[in-house]
Design an enzyme around this catalytic site. Sequence first.
Site, PDB file in Angstrom:
ATOM      1  N   LYS A 164     -14.508  31.337 -44.040  1.00 50.02           N
ATOM      2  CA  LYS A 164     -13.453  30.988 -43.081  1.00 50.02           C
ATOM      3  C   LYS A 164     -14.014  30.616 -41.696  1.00 50.02           C
ATOM      4  CE  LYS A 164      -9.857  33.850 -45.224  1.00 50.02           C
ATOM      5  NZ  LYS A 164      -8.738  34.785 -44.936  1.00 50.02           N
TER       6      LYS A 164
ATOM      7  N   TYR B 117      -1.930  27.850 -48.894  1.00 56.44           N
ATOM      8  CA  TYR B 117      -1.448  29.234 -48.799  1.00 56.44           C
ATOM      9  C   TYR B 117       0.041  29.356 -49.117  1.00 56.44           C
ATOM     10  CZ  TYR B 117      -5.547  31.666 -46.723  1.00 56.44           C
ATOM     11  OH  TYR B 117      -6.754  32.291 -46.496  1.00 56.44           O
TER      12      TYR B 117
ATOM     13  N   ASN C  99     -11.066  37.518 -41.438  1.00 53.61           N
ATOM     14  CA  ASN C  99     -11.782  38.393 -42.381  1.00 53.61           C
ATOM     15  C   ASN C  99     -12.889  37.657 -43.141  1.00 53.61           C
ATOM     16  OD1 ASN C  99     -10.123  36.951 -44.051  1.00 53.61           O
ATOM     17  ND2 ASN C  99      -9.196  38.707 -45.087  1.00 53.61           N
TER      18      ASN C  99
ATOM     19  N   HIS D 207     -12.372  34.124 -48.153  1.00 58.49           N
ATOM     20  CA  HIS D 207     -11.229  34.156 -49.071  1.00 58.49           C
ATOM     21  C   HIS D 207     -11.777  34.037 -50.484  1.00 58.49           C
ATOM     22  CE1 HIS D 207      -7.461  33.065 -51.077  1.00 58.49           C
ATOM     23  NE2 HIS D 207      -8.191  32.162 -51.718  1.00 58.49           N
TER      24      HIS D 207
ATOM     25  N   GLU E 195      -6.769  26.743 -57.196  1.00 61.46           N
ATOM     26  CA  GLU E 195      -7.468  26.616 -55.906  1.00 61.46           C
ATOM     27  C   GLU E 195      -8.694  25.707 -56.025  1.00 61.46           C
ATOM     28  OE1 GLU E 195      -8.134  30.598 -54.399  1.00 61.46           O
ATOM     29  OE2 GLU E 195      -6.006  30.867 -53.963  1.00 61.46           O
TER      30      GLU E 195
END
Length: 136
Positions: free
Chosen positions: A12, A52, A115, A118, A129
């Site tokens: 990310k 998302y 975080n 993913h 995905e």
Amino acid sequence: MSSLEQTLSIIKPDAVERNLQEEIKKYFIENDFLIKDQKKIHISKNEAEEFYKVHQSKPFYGELCNYLSSGPIVVMILEKENAVLENRKLMGATDPAKAEAGTLRKKYGISIDKNSVHGSDSLDNAKIEIDFFFKS
Ligand code: CMP
């Protein structure tokens, strides 16, 4: 029972910004993941919303999509026996504060939003995905 699987991983914006991508890739390789394909991209807010969309009813959806489109990311197809579960173990809990020692999110995550990584949460979602980022 184990089977060879592919899963999608994203490094990310917070991790790319801190130049952690090579360190994170090395960690996957050391843990016997094969990086079958990878690319560094910067997606639009619309693309993040599409990616998302399973979270669209959540209160954090808007922020989540702003964040994923806020800077470059690295998307990867990872392959290993039981890759989906193995990747989730390696990432640790969604909230870095709750992640176990030695996991990627414990090592690098800043907050539940930032975080660092993913990973697909099921084999079905992994296929969706992977297609989202790699199907031409
Ligand atoms: P990720 O695995 O990319 O999937 C959805 C993301 O939503 C998750 O990681 C978190 O970074 C983010 N997120 C933000 N707030 C929350 C929350 N309260 N609960 C779960 N995920 C959250």
